[in-house]
Design a protein around this motif. Sequence first.
Motif, PDB file in Angstrom:
ATOM      1  N   LEU A 305       0.823  -1.206   0.000  1.00  0.00           N
ATOM      2  CA  LEU A 305       0.000   0.000   0.000  1.00  0.00           C
ATOM      3  C   LEU A 305       0.862   1.263   0.000  1.00  0.00           C
ATOM      4  CD1 LEU A 305      -2.859  -0.974   2.489  1.00  0.00           C
ATOM      5  CD2 LEU A 305      -3.008  -0.734   0.014  1.00  0.00           C
ATOM      6  N   LYS A 306       1.947   1.251   0.779  1.00  0.00           N
ATOM      7  CA  LYS A 306       2.842   2.399   0.790  1.00  0.00           C
ATOM      8  C   LYS A 306       3.490   2.607  -0.564  1.00  0.00           C
ATOM      9  CE  LYS A 306       5.689   2.560   4.269  1.00  0.00           C
ATOM     10  NZ  LYS A 306       6.601   2.103   5.331  1.00  0.00           N
ATOM     11  N   LEU A 307       3.902   1.505  -1.197  1.00  0.00           N
ATOM     12  CA  LEU A 307       4.524   1.617  -2.516  1.00  0.00           C
ATOM     13  C   LEU A 307       3.517   2.104  -3.549  1.00  0.00           C
ATOM     14  CD1 LEU A 307       7.244   1.093  -3.927  1.00  0.00           C
ATOM     15  CD2 LEU A 307       6.373  -1.163  -4.553  1.00  0.00           C
ATOM     16  N   LEU A 308       2.286   1.629  -3.437  1.00  0.00           N
ATOM     17  CA  LEU A 308       1.255   2.074  -4.375  1.00  0.00           C
ATOM     18  C   LEU A 308       0.947   3.554  -4.173  1.00  0.00           C
ATOM     19  CD1 LEU A 308      -0.630   1.088  -6.598  1.00  0.00           C
ATOM     20  CD2 LEU A 308      -2.320   0.567  -4.842  1.00  0.00           C
ATOM     21  N   ALA A 309       0.888   3.994  -2.918  1.00  0.00           N
ATOM     22  CA  ALA A 309       0.652   5.415  -2.652  1.00  0.00           C
ATOM     23  C   ALA A 309       1.824   6.263  -3.153  1.00  0.00           C
ATOM     24  CB  ALA A 309       0.432   5.639  -1.155  1.00  0.00           C
ATOM     25  N   GLU A 310       3.037   5.768  -2.959  1.00  0.00           N
ATOM     26  CA  GLU A 310       4.202   6.493  -3.456  1.00  0.00           C
ATOM     27  C   GLU A 310       4.179   6.572  -4.979  1.00  0.00           C
ATOM     28  OE1 GLU A 310       9.093   6.140  -3.409  1.00  0.00           O
ATOM     29  OE2 GLU A 310       7.882   4.975  -2.003  1.00  0.00           O
ATOM     30  N   GLY A 311       3.770   5.470  -5.621  1.00  0.00           N
ATOM     31  CA  GLY A 311       3.656   5.504  -7.074  1.00  0.00           C
ATOM     32  C   GLY A 311       2.629   6.513  -7.552  1.00  0.00           C
ATOM     33  N   GLY A 312       1.509   6.615  -6.840  1.00  0.00           N
ATOM     34  CA  GLY A 312       0.517   7.612  -7.220  1.00  0.00           C
ATOM     35  C   GLY A 312       1.030   9.028  -7.104  1.00  0.00           C
TER      36      GLY A 312
END
Length: 952
Positions: A305-312
Amino acid sequence: MGTSGVTQRSDGRGRAGTWGWAKVKVNGRGVVTGWSSAAQQLLGYPADRVLGRAAVELLAGPQETAAHGAAPPPGVSESPTAAGSFGPGHRPEPASAAGARAREGDGAASAAGAGAREDAASGSASGLDADAVLLRHRDGGLVACRMGIRAGAAEGPDAGWEVLLGPATAGPAPETELDKALLEALFSRSPLGLFVVDPELRLIRINPAAEGMQGLAVEEALGKRPGEAWPEFSADLAEQVMGQVLRTGRPVIGWEKHGRPPGDPDHEHVYSTSSFRLEDAGGRVLGVADAAIDVTERHRAQERLKLLAEGGARIGTSLEVMRTAQELAEVAVPRFADSMAVEVLEEVLAGEELFPGPVRPGAVLRRAASLASSPAQPAGVYADGEVSTYPPAAPSVDALNDLRPRLVDSVEADSAWVLRDPVRGPRIIEDKIHSLMVVPLVAQDRVLGIATFYRWGAQGPFRDDDLTLATELAGRTAVCLDNTRRYLREINSLMALQRSLLPGELPHHHGVEVAHKYVHAGAGGDWVDVVPLSGARVALVAGSVPGRGVATAAAMGRLRAAVHTLSDLDLDPEELLARMDDLVRRLDGGDGPEEALGARRTDGSPEPAIPAALSAGAPATGEESGCTCLYLIYDPISQRCSAASAGHPAPAVAHPDGTVRILDVPAGAPLGRPGAPFRRTEAELPENAMLVLYTPGLLQARPGGAPEPGAGTPGPPGRRQDERGHGDGGPARATTRRADDEDRPDERASGSGTSAPEREEPDSTDGPGATAGEAAGKAAEAARARLLGALARAPGSVRETCRMLLEALVPAHPREDAALLVARTHALGPGRVACWDLPSDPAVVSTARSLVTRQLSSWALDEAAFATELIASELVTNAIRYARAPVRLRLIRDHVLTCEVSDGSSTSPRLRHARTTDEGGRGLLLVAQCSERWGTRYTEDGKTIWAEQTVT
């Protein structure tokens, strides 16, 4: 007194009233100080009847006990005040008396209580029995209860007891048997890993769950410190936390330790651990206990989730294909993959249209980005921008055909697609890649490219949840790439439209030598132009339409066409801008007759307030209203220019002697906006003077407000600036005096273009009270200073000057369009102009023909003599017959041959088509037939009729 058990003090005191057990508090003098609602339900006494009384009064006497067939409690004798002391109508005994009686008459009970306290303090329960105790009930009966006693929470002389009471059928006291069962469960059947260390941090007890987590037998771990038993399980952090808990007594909740358990050595696990200190009843520190639970899946989910948020947040920060692909790689490597590569279709890079569905055969993929966690070798086998190919059996080809992501959890070196890929195959084998994922970049069912994720390191093979995360990241990237593609397509359409509406090559003119440049940033509303006029004159134009996009470019094209059309009318600059203003108002649909007249009120009433948005020049995209325009006419014969401005920056002038200044042009309101009538200014320009016309984008601020290179530096030798100069980087507050007006005050390089007397300028730094207008004025002044400083260093060539100004003033990545026109003036000498003043006499017509013939003969233009004689004859005849003196005939040899006849009348001639029986009316018809074009130009003292012929 007889009791059934004594328990040690623990953190579970708050649960004493559960499971049918009642809690009673007794202080050190044997007086009841606490009475729970459960105790009231058990014995019937309300709290106000019990609090402050001796606890022994609740015990049944020997006779009552004997009547029930039970032995009296040890040390309790019959007392006349004991029986029924809590009964109805009994007056409570004072606490002091009750305490004294308890100490004197019931000394045995006090002694038993003291003995129980000693046993509790020593942690022993040997003095406790399991017999039931008879207690008096409020209704007069007796209740058989089990009793548990433990030391109270208070310390010192006020320390008392907590007595747990329950029916004899309730089983043992909860804090005795239950604690034993709980302790046994924790160290035998609990799924939580439990570790106990002594004050020296040596392991003294662990449970089977902890043994399975660490992979070390109990007998091998006991007596060792965590760093000695499990050095790979965050041992240093564990000992640091345990030492902190030992010193402070404050528990540490939820700290994480990492390791690879023996049951899953290929993957790192994460354990959430809580540490707390162990103490005995006297407060002596016994050690530290750690409770650990495997939270690997939760940790991985949180990391995803953190990586996905960072990607966004990080992917798609710019509208650049290569940068967006690189941002995806930077997010994924090294936290998610050991390396990755992104390929995009060539249509995406070109901003072309894509069709839904699978990739068409023969489509070209180009490498857009690649990144690896190891810097020892290149990140990818293809360079950025290079064509990338796949063998037919590769997973990437299948993904591009069915638009579904693929996970290859085990890459075999002898796989057919690895062996058939001559570029990627050797690198896969060399890097020992053990798993990969290929994810197509799809947006709105259109394939834009493909992303490939590789692992070869310690993270282990990809799993299904990794494929889900990669699909989410690829989806985000695909949307950003599709937005970039659409943006590029719009930009390409805009630039194609703008190029079609702008002149490819400016016309050649003997009066000026010109060069121009455009900077395209997606707006499409800036233009510069050169328009040849009659009489060898030339018009230099610069304009800007606010907004961005195709509609703005179309509006620019309409205005440019209008300027060309109105230029054929030979209007003065201010008159042309006034007609442009009327045209813009009509195109925008004015709201009334006053606006149609230009909103320049003639009734004496004050003009309406201009909204801030309008005064700032921010109309809707694609509207002509609010555009700016500068129109300048240069006459190479008189070497004078006249100019007017509709909200546009004034041009800069560089004189042959090196002096640079801003031409004093009154700045009117933008077209379509309320304002005062347009005014023109005139100036004399010497031979080889350099004019610089530009749009506001030339002076746009650089990112971060960084100064432009070279701004404010002194020019080379031989170039001098204004005596107030801009070589020191200060704002340009004055310009040199005009050559034709030495007695006027210095012309100011201000935005309004109006002259102002010299005055002291405040410090350039904005004070706390500086207004926004003052700040904007200082910024514009500084921008003009940069322009003048760069122009002072300009080389001799107009092309080189144009290039140098763009490099010095426009940032590398401009946010606004810019257009620049550099013109060097030339004079049309007497050898190319012949002029005669003629008397207002019909007999002079033949003289005019003779003058024309001789002049054309001297210019070696004998082939044009017949037509020119005819034109001059007709024009002079009309001037003598229908106009008034003075009459002047002028021939101009430029790229065309111009014949002009001027007179003192402002009457406009009209072309007539005479009938065959008419004796006259064919003069202008003959002029039109013998010339390429003809027209009328009005002057302050009359008019000029001119006709042009093409000569070789």
